[in-house]
Design a protein around this motif. Structure first.
Motif, PDB file in Angstrom:
ATOM      1  N   GLU A 128      -5.612  14.899 -30.971  1.00 43.69           N
ATOM      2  CA  GLU A 128      -5.937  13.517 -30.613  1.00 43.69           C
ATOM      3  C   GLU A 128      -5.453  13.191 -29.199  1.00 43.69           C
ATOM      4  OE1 GLU A 128      -4.785  10.646 -33.513  1.00 43.69           O
ATOM      5  OE2 GLU A 128      -5.967  11.572 -35.117  1.00 43.69           O
ATOM      6  N   LEU A 129      -4.265  13.675 -28.846  1.00 43.39           N
ATOM      7  CA  LEU A 129      -3.783  13.478 -27.488  1.00 43.39           C
ATOM      8  C   LEU A 129      -4.701  14.180 -26.494  1.00 43.39           C
ATOM      9  CD1 LEU A 129       0.081  13.934 -27.901  1.00 43.39           C
ATOM     10  CD2 LEU A 129      -1.125  11.810 -27.334  1.00 43.39           C
ATOM     11  N   PHE A 130      -5.149  15.380 -26.849  1.00 45.08           N
ATOM     12  CA  PHE A 130      -6.037  16.134 -25.963  1.00 45.08           C
ATOM     13  C   PHE A 130      -7.337  15.374 -25.730  1.00 45.08           C
ATOM     14  CE2 PHE A 130      -9.322  19.137 -24.879  1.00 45.08           C
ATOM     15  CZ  PHE A 130      -8.705  20.022 -24.004  1.00 45.08           C
ATOM     16  N   MET A 131      -7.937  14.868 -26.798  1.00 46.34           N
ATOM     17  CA  MET A 131      -9.203  14.153 -26.646  1.00 46.34           C
ATOM     18  C   MET A 131      -9.012  12.814 -25.936  1.00 46.34           C
ATOM     19  SD  MET A 131     -11.491  16.195 -27.532  1.00 46.34           S
ATOM     20  CE  MET A 131     -12.885  15.048 -27.412  1.00 46.34           C
ATOM     21  N   GLY A 132      -7.847  12.174 -26.143  1.00 46.19           N
ATOM     22  CA  GLY A 132      -7.552  10.958 -25.394  1.00 46.19           C
ATOM     23  C   GLY A 132      -7.509  11.225 -23.904  1.00 46.19           C
ATOM     24  N   LEU A 133      -6.970  12.384 -23.538  1.00 45.83           N
ATOM     25  CA  LEU A 133      -6.924  12.793 -22.141  1.00 45.83           C
ATOM     26  C   LEU A 133      -8.309  13.177 -21.633  1.00 45.83           C
ATOM     27  CD1 LEU A 133      -5.187  13.520 -19.645  1.00 45.83           C
ATOM     28  CD2 LEU A 133      -4.897  15.793 -20.639  1.00 45.83           C
ATOM     29  N   ALA A 134      -9.055  13.925 -22.432  1.00 48.22           N
ATOM     30  CA  ALA A 134     -10.363  14.422 -22.011  1.00 48.22           C
ATOM     31  C   ALA A 134     -11.388  13.308 -21.864  1.00 48.22           C
ATOM     32  CB  ALA A 134     -10.866  15.459 -23.010  1.00 48.22           C
ATOM     33  N   VAL A 135     -11.369  12.360 -22.796  1.00 51.35           N
ATOM     34  CA  VAL A 135     -12.421  11.342 -22.831  1.00 51.35           C
ATOM     35  C   VAL A 135     -12.083  10.112 -22.006  1.00 51.35           C
ATOM     36  CG1 VAL A 135     -13.652   9.755 -24.363  1.00 51.35           C
ATOM     37  CG2 VAL A 135     -13.320  12.137 -25.042  1.00 51.35           C
ATOM     38  N   SER A 136     -10.849   9.595 -22.129  1.00 51.11           N
ATOM     39  CA  SER A 136     -10.539   8.347 -21.437  1.00 51.11           C
ATOM     40  C   SER A 136      -9.409   8.470 -20.426  1.00 51.11           C
ATOM     41  CB  SER A 136     -10.188   7.249 -22.457  1.00 51.11           C
ATOM     42  OG  SER A 136      -8.960   7.542 -23.085  1.00 51.11           O
ATOM     43  N   SER A 137      -9.015   9.706 -20.096  1.00 48.89           N
ATOM     44  CA  SER A 137      -8.013   9.947 -19.049  1.00 48.89           C
ATOM     45  C   SER A 137      -6.694   9.225 -19.309  1.00 48.89           C
ATOM     46  CB  SER A 137      -8.569   9.544 -17.676  1.00 48.89           C
ATOM     47  OG  SER A 137      -9.712  10.289 -17.353  1.00 48.89           O
ATOM     48  N   SER A 138      -6.205   9.306 -20.532  1.00 51.69           N
ATOM     49  CA  SER A 138      -4.940   8.683 -20.880  1.00 51.69           C
ATOM     50  C   SER A 138      -3.792   9.407 -20.194  1.00 51.69           C
ATOM     51  CB  SER A 138      -4.740   8.718 -22.407  1.00 51.69           C
ATOM     52  OG  SER A 138      -3.407   8.414 -22.738  1.00 51.69           O
ATOM     53  N   GLY A 139      -3.162   8.742 -19.227  1.00 49.96           N
ATOM     54  CA  GLY A 139      -2.069   9.349 -18.489  1.00 49.96           C
ATOM     55  C   GLY A 139      -0.893   9.713 -19.362  1.00 49.96           C
ATOM     56  N   GLU A 140      -0.543   8.847 -20.298  1.00 52.68           N
ATOM     57  CA  GLU A 140       0.608   9.128 -21.146  1.00 52.68           C
ATOM     58  C   GLU A 140       0.319  10.263 -22.120  1.00 52.68           C
ATOM     59  OE1 GLU A 140       3.567   6.358 -21.558  1.00 52.68           O
ATOM     60  OE2 GLU A 140       3.549   6.385 -23.757  1.00 52.68           O
ATOM     61  N   ALA A 141      -0.941  10.391 -22.550  1.00 50.91           N
ATOM     62  CA  ALA A 141      -1.304  11.539 -23.386  1.00 50.91           C
ATOM     63  C   ALA A 141      -1.077  12.826 -22.608  1.00 50.91           C
ATOM     64  CB  ALA A 141      -2.757  11.431 -23.820  1.00 50.91           C
ATOM     65  N   GLY A 142      -1.446  12.828 -21.328  1.00 47.36           N
ATOM     66  CA  GLY A 142      -1.237  14.010 -20.498  1.00 47.36           C
ATOM     67  C   GLY A 142       0.231  14.342 -20.341  1.00 47.36           C
ATOM     68  N   GLN A 143       1.062  13.324 -20.162  1.00 44.43           N
ATOM     69  CA  GLN A 143       2.503  13.547 -20.021  1.00 44.43           C
ATOM     70  C   GLN A 143       3.109  14.120 -21.306  1.00 44.43           C
ATOM     71  OE1 GLN A 143       4.409   9.940 -18.459  1.00 44.43           O
ATOM     72  NE2 GLN A 143       2.415   9.431 -17.605  1.00 44.43           N
ATOM     73  N   ALA A 144       2.693  13.577 -22.448  1.00 45.16           N
ATOM     74  CA  ALA A 144       3.214  14.058 -23.725  1.00 45.16           C
ATOM     75  C   ALA A 144       2.819  15.515 -23.955  1.00 45.16           C
ATOM     76  CB  ALA A 144       2.704  13.177 -24.863  1.00 45.16           C
ATOM     77  N   LEU A 145       1.588  15.856 -23.614  1.00 45.23           N
ATOM     78  CA  LEU A 145       1.135  17.231 -23.768  1.00 45.23           C
ATOM     79  C   LEU A 145       1.906  18.170 -22.834  1.00 45.23           C
ATOM     80  CD1 LEU A 145      -2.708  16.587 -23.991  1.00 45.23           C
ATOM     81  CD2 LEU A 145      -1.250  17.468 -25.838  1.00 45.23           C
ATOM     82  N   ALA A 146       2.166  17.706 -21.613  1.00 44.52           N
ATOM     83  CA  ALA A 146       2.908  18.526 -20.650  1.00 44.52           C
ATOM     84  C   ALA A 146       4.319  18.802 -21.147  1.00 44.52           C
ATOM     85  CB  ALA A 146       2.939  17.821 -19.291  1.00 44.52           C
ATOM     86  N   ARG A 147       5.004  17.753 -21.627  1.00 48.87           N
ATOM     87  CA  ARG A 147       6.379  17.919 -22.109  1.00 48.87           C
ATOM     88  C   ARG A 147       6.423  18.828 -23.339  1.00 48.87           C
ATOM     89  NH1 ARG A 147       6.782  12.286 -20.564  1.00 48.87           N
ATOM     90  NH2 ARG A 147       6.124  11.684 -22.658  1.00 48.87           N
ATOM     91  N   TYR A 148       5.439  18.674 -24.225  1.00 48.59           N
ATOM     92  CA  TYR A 148       5.422  19.467 -25.449  1.00 48.59           C
ATOM     93  C   TYR A 148       5.179  20.944 -25.147  1.00 48.59           C
ATOM     94  CZ  TYR A 148       4.181  21.003 -30.156  1.00 48.59           C
ATOM     95  OH  TYR A 148       4.139  21.677 -31.362  1.00 48.59           O
ATOM     96  N   THR A 149       4.300  21.205 -24.169  1.00 46.03           N
ATOM     97  CA  THR A 149       3.914  22.581 -23.870  1.00 46.03           C
ATOM     98  C   THR A 149       4.934  23.318 -23.015  1.00 46.03           C
ATOM     99  OG1 THR A 149       1.587  21.912 -23.955  1.00 46.03           O
ATOM    100  CG2 THR A 149       2.063  24.034 -22.936  1.00 46.03           C
ATOM    101  N   ALA A 150       5.525  22.605 -22.032  1.00 45.09           N
ATOM    102  CA  ALA A 150       6.392  23.282 -21.068  1.00 45.09           C
ATOM    103  C   ALA A 150       7.840  22.825 -21.106  1.00 45.09           C
ATOM    104  CB  ALA A 150       5.841  23.088 -19.656  1.00 45.09           C
TER     105      ALA A 150
END
Length: 320
Positions: A128-150
């Motif tokens: 859901e975070l990924f699609m939020g980033l892909a579809v509506s460019s959710s900045g906070e979704a991108g940050q959460a994904l970055a922190r979780y991955t790296a």
């Protein structure tokens, strides 16, 4: 016999006219349209996705704010992580950070007044975070994904730049931790924020599509459901054919539309007609509408030059 000769002569004459018309449609776009089209943007590039050849450009080597391209690179690294098994689409991701509002797109790039409130203790499914980033460019979704991955946004930014280096992007392109869409967004804009050239953006899109073809399916959905929040997000790319609006473009199937009044409006898009796939990058247009118009005109130009005969004829007629 004289009548038969006239009929034969008339047939040859008609065939001659047809040959001339065909030749004109094939040659005119490449010669008379060599200086076209007119594009109102800070930078723009059109490339052939199969060969990587640049078909048209203006200010292609100029580094400009890259919030949207930073998000595309984030998606690329997440897709890599899923493929390698380091993360899973069903993982529950802790948002972390401060409580901030992420504006939800309500259609073709407009934003609703009600934001998606993400708190430090929120846990959202990775998909859901990924699609939020892909579809509506959710900045906070991108940050959460970055922190979780790296582990941190800084570490993730290092990963993005390492990827950029490996795929051959120029030294002018630089990715930094994303703040787009959050309260401290101004702290990460040029000269301190992510930047990219239009040429590098086109190369990056080409490499991303080749590495992860599924990205086209993910970035071309017009609307996605965020079940954990009970909301739907609408894609900002009004050129997607399913929108059937004034900017819809036949064959458009990704990647991302983004921008702001301050930095201008941009589009990294791709369209396929028959066997011909083109990638267009528009950066820093005055409005979202102008970014779509410029992209459509560049794509028409590309198909007028190198598409099938039917595509050349149809695209040429739109340009003249």
């Amino acid at each position: 016999m004289r009548g038969a000769d006239r009929v034969m002569s008339g047939g040859i004459w008609k065939k001659g006219i047809l040959v001339v018309l065909v030749a004109a449609l094939l040659l005119i776009p490449q010669q008379l349209l060599a200086g076209r089209p007119k594009v109102e943007a800070a930078a723009a590039v059109l490339i052939d996705a199969r060969t990587g050849k640049v078909l048209w450009q203006v200010e292609g080597d100029r580094a400009l704010p890259a919030a949207g391209m930073s998000q595309l690179m984030t998606q690329w690294l997440i897709l890599d992580a899923v493929r390698s098994g380091r993360v899973d689409w069903e993982d529950s991701v802790r948002v972390g950070g401060k409580k901030q509002a992420v504006q939800v797109s309500s259609g073709h790039g407009s934003r609703s007044d009600a934001g998606l409130m993400l708190r430090a203790d929120d846990k959202i499914p990775l998909n859901e975070l990924f699609m939020g980033l892909a579809v509506s460019s959710s900045g906070e979704a991108g940050q959460a994904l970055a922190r979780y991955t790296a582990g941190s946004e800084a570490s993730f930014a290092w990963m993005m730049n390492e990827k950029a280096h490996r795929i051959g992007l120029s030294a002018s392109t630089l990715f930094k931790p994303d703040r787009a869409g959050t309260a401290d967004a101004d702290a990460q804009e040029l000269p301190g924020g992510s930047r990219i050239t239009a040429k590098d953006a086109a190369v990056m899109c080409r490499e991303l599509i080749q590495s992860h073809p599924e990205m086209l399916r993910m970035s071309s959905v017009t609307q996605t459901e965020i079940r954990s929040r009970g909301i739907y997000l609408t894609n900002r790319n009004a050129m997607l054919p399913d929108f059937a609006g004034p900017h819809a473009y036949r064959g458009m199937d990704g990647l991302k539309a983004y921008g702001s009044d301050k930095d201008g409006y941009s589009l990294a898009g791709t369209a396929q007609r028959g066997d011909q796939r083109l990638i267009v990058v528009i950066m820093g247009a005055e409005s979202r509408e102008k970014s779509f118009q410029a992209a459509g005109r560049l794509l028409d130009y590309g198909y007028a030059r190198s598409g099938s005969f039917a595509e050349r004829a149809a695209s040429w007629l739109k340009l003249v």
